[in-house]
Design a protein around this motif. Structure first.
Motif, PDB file in Angstrom:
ATOM      1  N   GLU A 404       0.886  -1.277  -0.065  1.00 17.40           N
ATOM      2  CA  GLU A 404      -0.065  -0.168  -0.030  1.00 17.40           C
ATOM      3  C   GLU A 404       0.840   1.139   0.098  1.00 17.40           C
ATOM      4  N   LEU A 405       0.756   2.062  -1.129  1.00 16.45           N
ATOM      5  CA  LEU A 405       1.496   3.205  -1.152  1.00 16.45           C
ATOM      6  C   LEU A 405       0.458   4.638  -0.947  1.00 16.45           C
ATOM      7  N   THR A 406       1.106   5.498  -0.284  1.00 19.98           N
ATOM      8  CA  THR A 406       0.557   6.742   0.130  1.00 19.98           C
ATOM      9  C   THR A 406       1.367   7.734  -0.831  1.00 19.98           C
ATOM     10  N   TYR A 407       0.761   8.332  -1.592  1.00 20.33           N
ATOM     11  CA  TYR A 407       1.524   9.050  -2.361  1.00 20.33           C
ATOM     12  C   TYR A 407       0.768  10.628  -2.695  1.00 20.33           C
ATOM     13  N   ARG A 408       1.777  11.587  -3.096  1.00 15.96           N
ATOM     14  CA  ARG A 408       1.105  13.095  -3.095  1.00 15.96           C
ATOM     15  C   ARG A 408       1.525  13.409  -4.788  1.00 15.96           C
ATOM     16  N   VAL A 409       0.515  14.003  -5.407  1.00 15.62           N
ATOM     17  CA  VAL A 409       0.333  14.498  -6.738  1.00 15.62           C
ATOM     18  C   VAL A 409      -0.217  15.808  -7.083  1.00 15.62           C
ATOM     19  N   HIS A 410       0.247  16.569  -7.726  1.00  9.74           N
ATOM     20  CA  HIS A 410      -0.330  17.941  -8.098  1.00  9.74           C
ATOM     21  C   HIS A 410      -1.632  17.482  -8.928  1.00  9.74           C
ATOM     22  N   LYS A 411      -2.644  18.705  -8.490  1.00  9.54           N
ATOM     23  CA  LYS A 411      -3.942  18.665  -8.920  1.00  9.54           C
ATOM     24  C   LYS A 411      -3.820  18.416 -10.628  1.00  9.54           C
ATOM     25  N   ASN A 412      -2.843  19.217 -11.180  1.00  8.53           N
ATOM     26  CA  ASN A 412      -2.905  18.927 -12.575  1.00  8.53           C
ATOM     27  C   ASN A 412      -2.774  17.745 -13.239  1.00  8.53           C
ATOM     28  N   SER A 413      -1.957  16.880 -12.452  1.00  9.42           N
ATOM     29  CA  SER A 413      -1.594  15.681 -12.963  1.00  9.42           C
ATOM     30  C   SER A 413      -2.508  14.341 -12.460  1.00  9.42           C
ATOM     31  N   ILE A 414      -3.533  14.580 -11.669  1.00  9.89           N
ATOM     32  CA  ILE A 414      -4.121  13.648 -11.141  1.00  9.89           C
ATOM     33  C   ILE A 414      -4.934  12.696 -12.119  1.00  9.89           C
ATOM     34  N   LYS A 415      -5.672  13.333 -13.062  1.00 10.41           N
ATOM     35  CA  LYS A 415      -6.147  12.550 -14.200  1.00 10.41           C
ATOM     36  C   LYS A 415      -5.236  11.700 -15.131  1.00 10.41           C
ATOM     37  N   HIS A 416      -4.179  12.493 -15.499  1.00  8.04           N
ATOM     38  CA  HIS A 416      -3.017  11.820 -16.227  1.00  8.04           C
ATOM     39  C   HIS A 416      -2.475  10.493 -15.522  1.00  8.04           C
ATOM     40  N   ILE A 417      -2.200  10.698 -14.213  1.00  7.55           N
ATOM     41  CA  ILE A 417      -1.636   9.438 -13.432  1.00  7.55           C
ATOM     42  C   ILE A 417      -2.625   8.520 -13.293  1.00  7.55           C
ATOM     43  N   ASP A 418      -3.952   8.790 -12.829  1.00  4.34           N
ATOM     44  CA  ASP A 418      -5.097   7.814 -12.923  1.00  4.34           C
ATOM     45  C   ASP A 418      -5.180   7.012 -14.015  1.00  4.34           C
ATOM     46  N   ALA A 419      -4.801   7.509 -15.136  1.00  5.62           N
ATOM     47  CA  ALA A 419      -5.318   6.963 -16.494  1.00  5.62           C
ATOM     48  C   ALA A 419      -4.054   5.686 -16.672  1.00  5.62           C
ATOM     49  N   HIS A 420      -2.694   6.330 -16.103  1.00  7.21           N
ATOM     50  CA  HIS A 420      -1.754   5.344 -16.168  1.00  7.21           C
ATOM     51  C   HIS A 420      -1.648   4.160 -15.206  1.00  7.21           C
ATOM     52  N   ILE A 421      -2.245   4.559 -14.112  1.00 10.64           N
ATOM     53  CA  ILE A 421      -2.526   3.258 -12.941  1.00 10.64           C
ATOM     54  C   ILE A 421      -3.491   2.509 -13.689  1.00 10.64           C
ATOM     55  N   ASN A 422      -4.665   2.753 -13.996  1.00 13.87           N
ATOM     56  CA  ASN A 422      -5.672   2.104 -14.875  1.00 13.87           C
ATOM     57  C   ASN A 422      -4.953   1.000 -15.886  1.00 13.87           C
ATOM     58  N   ALA A 423      -4.203   1.633 -16.563  1.00 12.97           N
ATOM     59  CA  ALA A 423      -3.441   0.980 -17.778  1.00 12.97           C
ATOM     60  C   ALA A 423      -2.481  -0.025 -17.251  1.00 12.97           C
ATOM     61  N   PHE A 424      -1.860   0.164 -16.167  1.00 14.85           N
ATOM     62  CA  PHE A 424      -0.853  -0.766 -15.476  1.00 14.85           C
ATOM     63  C   PHE A 424      -1.786  -2.036 -14.625  1.00 14.85           C
ATOM     64  N   ARG A 425      -3.048  -1.593 -14.156  1.00 16.78           N
ATOM     65  CA  ARG A 425      -3.815  -2.643 -13.550  1.00 16.78           C
ATOM     66  C   ARG A 425      -4.476  -3.570 -14.702  1.00 16.78           C
ATOM     67  N   GLU A 426      -4.865  -3.013 -15.866  1.00 12.62           N
ATOM     68  CA  GLU A 426      -5.328  -3.759 -16.914  1.00 12.62           C
ATOM     69  C   GLU A 426      -4.183  -4.783 -17.509  1.00 12.62           C
ATOM     70  N   MET A 427      -2.899  -4.159 -17.518  1.00 11.46           N
ATOM     71  CA  MET A 427      -1.837  -5.302 -17.952  1.00 11.46           C
ATOM     72  C   MET A 427      -1.797  -6.317 -16.916  1.00 11.46           C
ATOM     73  N   GLU A 428      -1.817  -5.936 -15.572  1.00 15.70           N
ATOM     74  CA  GLU A 428      -1.653  -6.999 -14.637  1.00 15.70           C
ATOM     75  C   GLU A 428      -2.747  -7.889 -14.588  1.00 15.70           C
ATOM     76  N   HIS A 429      -4.129  -7.439 -14.694  1.00 15.51           N
ATOM     77  CA  HIS A 429      -5.035  -8.434 -14.728  1.00 15.51           C
ATOM     78  C   HIS A 429      -5.160  -9.449 -15.972  1.00 15.51           C
ATOM     79  N   ALA A 430      -4.446  -8.767 -17.208  1.00 14.59           N
ATOM     80  CA  ALA A 430      -4.317  -9.459 -18.253  1.00 14.59           C
ATOM     81  C   ALA A 430      -3.285 -10.692 -18.174  1.00 14.59           C
ATOM     82  N   ALA A 431      -2.047 -10.098 -17.367  1.00 18.67           N
ATOM     83  CA  ALA A 431      -1.092 -11.440 -17.292  1.00 18.67           C
ATOM     84  C   ALA A 431      -1.658 -12.557 -16.304  1.00 18.67           C
ATOM     85  N   ALA A 432      -2.535 -12.037 -15.461  1.00 20.87           N
ATOM     86  CA  ALA A 432      -3.001 -12.929 -14.299  1.00 20.87           C
ATOM     87  C   ALA A 432      -4.081 -14.087 -15.092  1.00 20.87           C
ATOM     88  N   ASP A 433      -4.709 -13.320 -16.108  1.00 17.71           N
ATOM     89  CA  ASP A 433      -5.466 -14.423 -16.652  1.00 17.71           C
ATOM     90  C   ASP A 433      -4.871 -15.480 -17.552  1.00 17.71           C
TER      91      ASP A 433
END
Length: 434
Positions: A404-433
């Motif tokens: 569990e990571l607690t991190y700080r991010v600038h408000k301008n980057s939230i959407k950009h970072i969330d999009a990358h996080i979702n992409a990494f999660r999808e890659m993780e789920h695909a690998a698990a399948d």
């Protein structure tokens, strides 16, 4: 010696100011003329004398009184004056009448500022902006520019060639203005596309009165910036953006912008609005103030009014009082600290108190950072590495096979970072399948 007007000899100039008490007292006119002399020197002229006339109203034909005009005409001829510079805007008729009386060039404050901008402009964008402002300034003044044709009279039912030439010239100028506006819109759109990625990173813009020390401060904060800094007005016309490293975030973008000045021509502000986009898009501003200047409070007011004119509607501004090393009386500095408790007092040239300024910037930026948590498998190295690289990880806890990571991010980057996080999660789920 002027370091950038080397291709022509310096001109001999006389400055003229009009005092209309009580609205405009003599002391204020003297301050304006002092600044006008600095402008004239920047443009490549040596000021031989300054003339102030007191009258209730400006003369509609000559700006100053006809008697003063006749008195000055002799002085100008006797001293071989090349140019007369008036501190207020002249009507086309006033400028024409003064040129005839003085038999030399006559320009007003706006014309002088436009000339300096033309000298200073280096990039293609800045040159187009200056040309646009010059043409819009010139357009209503074209009448009388073709007096050499006045002897060629047209017959009955025809137009005189002089009038035809003026109309032709006006049409050419209007066409050029339209073309420049279209081209500047294209350049602005292209610049916006090229810098779109920057908006994810916190931005800070330097603003202030011309010659307040913005470029010197940028060079002090970002040694690799190489911003042109000189004891001249309008040393910087093109916006420069550089990286500034701070403890709160790995990267902040610092932008140096064109300086402001009292009586800044409106059409010049309009022309440079696209350059000043960095000011509008910045998360907050550093208002650099030359505390050693006797009229710094009026300069602060001019900057505030200009910011409103270009569309800045927030108060997210840090006041930075520069050149404190030039203050001879330490009591003045103590009094200023009392009046401006949230300001920072520095000397950019000598590097005094720059650490405190960086701390202030960091504290200001911290208000725009958001704290978030995420839980992922410990083997998701790409996601974990991405967060360490693009955010500030402040805590981590291991929970069996998860982290569990607690991190700080600038408000301008939230959407950009969330999009990358979702992409990494999808890659993780695909690998698990698999």
């Amino acid at each position: 010696m002027n370091t950038f007007v080397l291709d022509r000899p310096r001109e001999r100039a006389v400055l003229i100011g009009l005092c209309t008490p009580p609205e405009i007292p003599r002391q204020q006119v003297e301050e304006y003329l002092s600044e006008l002399a600095f402008l004239a020197d920047t443009a490549g002229a040596d000021v031989l004398d300054t003339i102030i006339q007191e009258r209730k109203l400006r003369d509609p034909a000559y700006f100053i009184g006809k008697g003063k005009v006749e008195e000055l005409a002799g002085y100008i001829k006797e001293n071989a004056i090349d140019i007369v510079i008036v501190d207020d805007d002249l009507s086309p008729g006033q400028a024409r009448n003064l040129e005839r009386a003085f038999e030399c060039k006559v320009i007003d404050r706006t014309g002088l500022i436009l000339q300096i901008f033309a000298i200073r402009a280096k990039s293609a964008r800045a040159k187009m902006q200056v040309e646009l402002a010059q043409l819009e300034y010139m357009l209503p003044r074209l009448s009388g520019q073709w007096t050499h044709l006045s002897k060629q009279k047209g017959g009955i039912g025809t137009k005189g060639p002089g009038e035809t030439q003026i109309e032709t010239d006006r049409r050419l100028v209007r066409n050029r203005i339209s073309w420049l506006k279209k081209k500047l819109r294209e350049v602005s759109l292209q610049h916006s596309t090229q810098t779109q990625g920057r908006r994810l990173i916190p931005g800070v813009a330097l603003v202030g009165y011309t010659n307040a020390g913005k470029s010197t401060l940028m060079n002090a904060l970002c040694p690799e910036a190489g911003a042109f800094a000189e004891n001249r007005l309008f040393a910087t016309l093109d916006t420069k953006t550089r990286r500034l490293e701070l403890k709160i975030n790995k990267l902040v973008l610092l932008s140096d912008t064109v300086g402001f000045i009292r009586k800044l021509p409106h059409n010049l502000v309009e022309s440079f609005k696209s350059t000043l986009d960095e000011v509008l898009q910045a998360d907050f501003l550093l208002h650099v103030i030359d505390v050693s200047h006797p009229g710094f409070e009026e300069q602060m007011q001019v900057v505030g009014e200009t910011l409103k004119e270009i569309g800045v509607q927030h108060d997210n501004i840090i006041e930075v009082f520069n050149k404190i090393d030039a203050l001879e009386d330490s009591a003045v500095l103590r009094e200023l600290r009392t009046h401006y408790p949230d300001a920072v007092f520095i000397s950019a040239a000598r590097g005094i108190n720059l650490f405190a300024l960086k701390e202030k910037i960091s504290d200001h930026l911290a208000k725009d950072f958001r704290e978030r948590k995420i839980r992922t498998h410990v083997s998701n190295y790409k996601l974990i590495g991405y967060l360490y690289e693009h955010a500030e990880v402040i805590e981590k806890h291991y929970l069996d096979e998860e982290i569990e990571l607690t991190y700080r991010v600038h408000k301008n980057s939230i959407k950009h970072i969330d999009a990358h996080i979702n992409a990494f999660r999808e890659m993780e789920h695909a690998a698990a399948d698999l």
